[in-house]
Design an enzyme around this catalytic site. Structure first.
Site, mmCIF file in Angstrom:
data_model
loop_
_atom_site.group_PDB
_atom_site.id
_atom_site.type_symbol
_atom_site.label_atom_id
_atom_site.label_comp_id
_atom_site.label_asym_id
_atom_site.label_seq_id
_atom_site.Cartn_x
_atom_site.Cartn_y
_atom_site.Cartn_z
ATOM 1 N N ASP A 84 0.859 -1.190 0.000
ATOM 2 C CA ASP A 84 0.000 0.000 0.000
ATOM 3 C C ASP A 84 0.892 1.236 0.000
ATOM 4 O O ASP A 84 2.058 1.175 0.392
ATOM 5 C CB ASP A 84 -0.916 0.014 1.231
ATOM 6 C CG ASP A 84 -1.903 1.173 1.167
ATOM 7 O OD1 ASP A 84 -2.390 1.485 0.063
ATOM 8 O OD2 ASP A 84 -2.178 1.794 2.210
ATOM 9 N N GLY A 129 -2.450 9.360 -4.267
ATOM 10 C CA GLY A 129 -3.702 9.799 -4.897
ATOM 11 C C GLY A 129 -3.594 11.004 -5.799
ATOM 12 O O GLY A 129 -4.443 11.213 -6.656
ATOM 13 N N CYS A 172 -3.562 -0.998 -2.415
ATOM 14 C CA CYS A 172 -3.788 0.409 -2.750
ATOM 15 C C CYS A 172 -4.650 0.512 -4.016
ATOM 16 O O CYS A 172 -4.263 0.034 -5.078
ATOM 17 C CB CYS A 172 -2.429 1.062 -2.987
ATOM 18 S SG CYS A 172 -2.517 2.797 -3.410
ATOM 19 N N THR A 178 -5.336 3.179 -5.712
ATOM 20 C CA THR A 178 -4.724 4.090 -6.674
ATOM 21 C C THR A 178 -3.694 3.329 -7.515
ATOM 22 O O THR A 178 -3.676 3.445 -8.739
ATOM 23 C CB THR A 178 -4.051 5.258 -5.927
ATOM 24 O OG1 THR A 178 -5.006 5.809 -5.010
ATOM 25 C CG2 THR A 178 -3.589 6.327 -6.874
ATOM 26 N N CYS A 213 -10.865 3.047 -1.291
ATOM 27 C CA CYS A 213 -9.551 3.515 -0.820
ATOM 28 C C CYS A 213 -9.286 2.791 0.495
ATOM 29 O O CYS A 213 -10.201 2.665 1.327
ATOM 30 C CB CYS A 213 -9.608 5.025 -0.618
ATOM 31 S SG CYS A 213 -8.163 5.686 0.226
ATOM 32 N N THR A 214 -8.050 2.309 0.649
ATOM 33 C CA THR A 214 -7.713 1.496 1.821
ATOM 34 C C THR A 214 -8.170 2.115 3.144
ATOM 35 O O THR A 214 -8.788 1.442 3.967
ATOM 36 C CB THR A 214 -6.183 1.308 1.884
ATOM 37 O OG1 THR A 214 -5.555 2.574 1.661
ATOM 38 C CG2 THR A 214 -5.712 0.321 0.853
HETATM 39 N N1 DGL Z 1 -3.801 3.782 -0.422
HETATM 40 C C1 DGL Z 1 -4.478 4.747 -1.271
HETATM 41 C C2 DGL Z 1 -5.653 4.086 -1.984
HETATM 42 O O1 DGL Z 1 -6.156 3.055 -1.573
HETATM 43 C C3 DGL Z 1 -4.957 5.950 -0.483
HETATM 44 C C4 DGL Z 1 -3.866 6.848 0.022
HETATM 45 C C5 DGL Z 1 -3.057 7.526 -1.079
HETATM 46 O O2 DGL Z 1 -3.534 8.479 -1.726
HETATM 47 O O3 DGL Z 1 -1.953 7.088 -1.293
HETATM 48 O O4 DGL Z 1 -6.097 4.597 -2.983
#
Ligand code: DGL
Length: 263
Positions: free
Chosen positions: A7, A40, A70, A72, A184-185
């Site tokens: 992540d 993000g 993740c 993203t 999103c996590t």
């Molecule tokens: N881990 C990201 C996601 O699940 C969220 C945090 C980020 O923007 O890095 O999209």
């Protein structure tokens, strides 16, 4: 060999916690790229390079399979990673994302309308809509970028994050028979307060509840991977940057569970 989790930061620990609870026998290595979070609002090229670096670390740490927790990174890089990097460098390893398993929850049962809350990059990638289209699903998908939620959650301001998410969901006109996808996590942490607010009329899909069963099914269908996994119950967390407040966040995300620090 281990199961890896990747992540951009600590949010993926929420997914790891749920997976490790469902499948406690396996050995897990978590790689949180806290030095580069958030992903993000990064470009596709930046996310690809960071994802490749993370996966290399996890493969070097003996991971047979890596879950890109993740959203993203899953949205922007997964296909390219599988088709190029993996085939060229680690043809005997597997990388799985979180978007397709989540989409499968959205199309069954059939909801009237789906609202996706995610990072700016995930929304801009249009990946959720593309996957829905591939499956021929006609669910109307509204995607809204909610970049303010991750910083609030990381600051421990869960109530502010919840209030902000509620207002976004209400402004999107979500009502009875609709589904909200927490794409999103970090947002998994908001699922209980959102369910409390909206009641059973609105379904909240949270990836910590989706991924464990999907991974269990995948492992059952892929003995060639499962037979390579070790079973000592080891958990290792690797963060690319440590800050004192990460101890509190890690404990909160893991529900107080103990995990050893590798380095
Ligand atoms: N881990 C990201 C996601 O699940 C969220 C945090 C980020 O923007 O890095 O999209």
């Amino acid at each position: 060999m281990n199961i890896g989790f990747f992540d951009s930061g600590l949010g993926g620990l929420l997914i790891l916690k749920a997976v490790a609870k469902a499948l406690p026998q396996y050995d897990y290595v978590y790689y949180g790229d806290t030095a580069n979070v958030p992903y993000g609002d990064k470009t596709e090229e930046e996310i690809y390079a960071l994802t490749k670096a993370a996966l290399t670390q996890l493969f070097e740490r003996d991971c047979a399979l890596v879950i890109v927790a993740c959203n993203t990174a899953s949205a922007e890089t997964l296909r390219k990673i599988q088709d190029t990097f993996l085939q060229a460098e680690y043809p005997d390893r597997k990388v799985l994302g979180v978007i397709i398993p989540t989409i499968e929850e959205v199309i069954k049962p059939h909801y009237k309308k789906a609202l996706l809350l995610a990072t700016k990059r995930t929304v801009e990638s249009n990946k959720y809509q593309k996957e829905l289209d591939k499956l021929g699903d006609v669910t109307q998908l509204i995607s809204i970028a909610t970049p303010e939620l991750v910083p609030f959650i990381e600051l421990g301001e869960k109530e502010i994050a919840t209030a902000s998410a509620i207002s976004t969901i209400e402004r999107a006109g979500v009502g009875e028979g609709d589904v909200v996808v927490l794409g999103c996590t970090h947002y998994c942490l908001l699922k209980d307060s959102l369910r409390e607010h909206f009641g059973s009329a609105v379904t909240i899909v949270s990836q910590d509840e989706v991924i464990p069963q999907k991974l269990a099914a995948y492992l059952e269908q892929h003995p060639e991977i499962t037979s390579r996994l070790s079973n000592t119950g080891k958990r290792v967390i690797h963060l690319t940057q440590h800050r004192p407040d990460y101890d509190r966040l890690t404990a909160e995300f893991l529900g107080g569970a103990y995990l050893s620090d590798e380095d």
